[in-house]
Motif scaffolding. Structure first.
Motif, mmCIF file in Angstrom:
data_model
loop_
_atom_site.group_PDB
_atom_site.id
_atom_site.type_symbol
_atom_site.label_atom_id
_atom_site.label_comp_id
_atom_site.label_asym_id
_atom_site.label_seq_id
_atom_site.Cartn_x
_atom_site.Cartn_y
_atom_site.Cartn_z
ATOM 1 N N GLY A 1 39.862 34.757 44.678
ATOM 2 C CA GLY A 1 38.545 34.275 45.077
ATOM 3 C C GLY A 1 38.158 34.734 46.465
ATOM 4 O O GLY A 1 36.998 35.053 46.733
ATOM 5 N N GLN B 1 39.191 37.543 47.855
ATOM 6 C CA GLN B 1 38.977 39.007 47.842
ATOM 7 C C GLN B 1 37.719 39.428 47.083
ATOM 8 O O GLN B 1 37.163 40.482 47.337
ATOM 9 N N GLN B 2 37.308 38.636 46.089
ATOM 10 C CA GLN B 2 36.103 38.945 45.300
ATOM 11 C C GLN B 2 36.099 40.356 44.701
ATOM 12 O O GLN B 2 35.121 41.108 44.865
ATOM 13 N N ARG C 1 35.179 42.987 42.301
ATOM 14 C CA ARG C 1 34.106 43.019 41.301
ATOM 15 C C ARG C 1 34.578 43.569 39.965
ATOM 16 O O ARG C 1 33.903 43.400 38.941
ATOM 17 N N GLY D 1 36.263 30.331 43.793
ATOM 18 C CA GLY D 1 35.369 31.413 44.171
ATOM 19 C C GLY D 1 35.036 32.408 43.079
ATOM 20 O O GLY D 1 34.375 33.407 43.344
ATOM 21 N N PHE D 2 35.483 32.145 41.849
ATOM 22 C CA PHE D 2 35.050 32.978 40.718
ATOM 23 C C PHE D 2 33.626 32.541 40.348
ATOM 24 O O PHE D 2 33.440 31.491 39.719
ATOM 25 N N GLY D 3 32.639 33.342 40.725
ATOM 26 C CA GLY D 3 31.259 32.993 40.414
ATOM 27 C C GLY D 3 31.015 32.971 38.919
ATOM 28 O O GLY D 3 30.153 32.252 38.412
#
Lengths: 178, 196
Positions: free
Chosen positions: B89, B91-92, B94, B130-132
């Protein structure tokens, strides 16, 4: 004076860059503070804060699968968290470069750090990790350089143990003020 | 709520026409599932290192930002490395998806209940980390959208797919770690990988 302008973490950072390291996983440690800052400031490098050290074993394995060299920064207390994951490193013969700041070793003030610190070289050896010890500031960067060559050139797991005497934390107050 | 999805069918749909997709599978049933869908050198099935599958996916996703990376793992394996959801989360990435095939059981050790059997909601955990894009999947009709997210939409994605607890025939991938590593690197990086 020259040594103060270029302390050992800066030399280690240059060594990691020269070795082609592009991913650095870390669990913060006072002894690694400067090196972590250098890695975080480097936009050409992925600095990955971990919630526990064993995550870094997987991170470095994934990086190597993807063609990228990784390094892993931690304190000796984190070595114990890595043991089972190191079985994968050995079975798959993943290169692994660990830079470990030692506690529980030289003038330790926290007795709870002593068992894991004293067991660190033995635990690593038991899991097939080659252990290099750096006992003086000037030894650290050359030792990291040799460890990186062994890790990536010969597909080995290698740990550099940075002696507590080099880091020189002797009290809670001193640790808190860093 | 009844659970109707079958794990092998779910994984087969997610991996159908996988093309360049890079796949890491957690040890045990999910390693057998991806193999049943068709073994590939671009699959890295784990036989150990329980709790580390998602982190291997993260290292791979950061190393290969132009490729899609899918981690397929079990609920027990994910629970052992829950902190890695927070690490991902932060690091995000994509290009990374983590799919938990959740049968609410430790399947290799006697089908004992995991935390998810008592209601622990991994999709909410991932969302909070933080996983959108995080979802719980229970219906076959939802798999198409999940597959599309894995293969193309900006992530990181997380899915907890509720599946029937069932014992299935073993479909085993190669066991030797060094072989699995080398075949993956050759397939991804070319023969020069051996000289890197």
């Amino acid at each position: 004076m020259k040594r103060q302008e270029n302390p050992w973490p800066d030399r280690v950072y240059k060594t990691l860059k020269a070795a082609g390291v592009r991913q650095v996983g870390y669990v913060p440690d006072a002894g690694h503070k400067r090196l972590i800052e250098l890695c975080l400031a480097d936009k050409a490098l992925d600095a990955v804060v971990l919630s526990t050290e064993e995550e870094g074993i997987g991170l470095a394995a994934g990086a190597w699968l993807g063609g990228v060299r990784g390094a892993l920064l931690m304190q000796s207390s984190g070595v114990g968290n890595c043991i089972n994951a190191l079985g994968m490193t050995r079975e798959c013969r993943f290169p692994l470069l660990m830079l470990i700041t030692m506690r529980g070793q030289f003038g330790e003030f926290n007795p709870w750090q002593v068992p894991m610190g004293q067991a660190t070289p033995g635990v690593l050896s038991a899991m097939g990790v080659v252990v290099h010890e750096a006992n003086a500031a000037d030894e650290i960067a050359p030792t990291v350089d040799a460890a990186a060559r062994l890790a990536f050139g010969s597909c080995q797991a290698v740990a550099v143990l940075i002696a507590q005497g080099v880091i020189g934390i002797k009290s809670f107050q001193e640790q808190a003020s860093r | 709520m009844t659970i109707a999805l079958r794990r092998r069918q779910v994984v087969e749909i997610l991996l159908r026409k996988r093309k360049d997709l890079l796949v890491v599978a957690g040890l045990g049933s999910t390693a057998w599932d991806i193999t049943a869908a068709g073994d590939s050198p671009l699959s890295f099935p784990l036989w150990g290192a329980m709790g580390n599958a998602a982190m291997i996916g993260l290292g791979l996703a950061l190393a290969q930002p132009a490729r899609r990376v899918l981690v397929v793992t079990g609920d027990g394996e994910m629970l052992m490395g829950l902190g890695s959801l927070a690490t991902i989360g932060v690091q995000q990435p994509r290009n990374l998806s983590v799919v938990v095939i959740d049968n609410e059981r430790y399947g290799e050790t006697g089908m004992q209940a995991t935390h998810t059997a008592s209601g622990v909601d991994l999709a909410k955990v991932a969302h909070a980390c933080g996983f959108g894009s995080s979802r719980q999947v229970r219906e076959a009709a939802e798999l198409g959208a999940l597959r599309a997210a894995i293969h193309g939409a900006p992530g990181p994605h997380f899915a907890q797919v509720k599946v029937v607890a069932e014992k299935l025939p073993l479909v085993l991938p190669p066991r030797e770690g060094g072989l699995l590593k080398t075949r993956f690197r050759r397939a991804l990086l070319g023969a020069g990988a051996d000289l890197a």
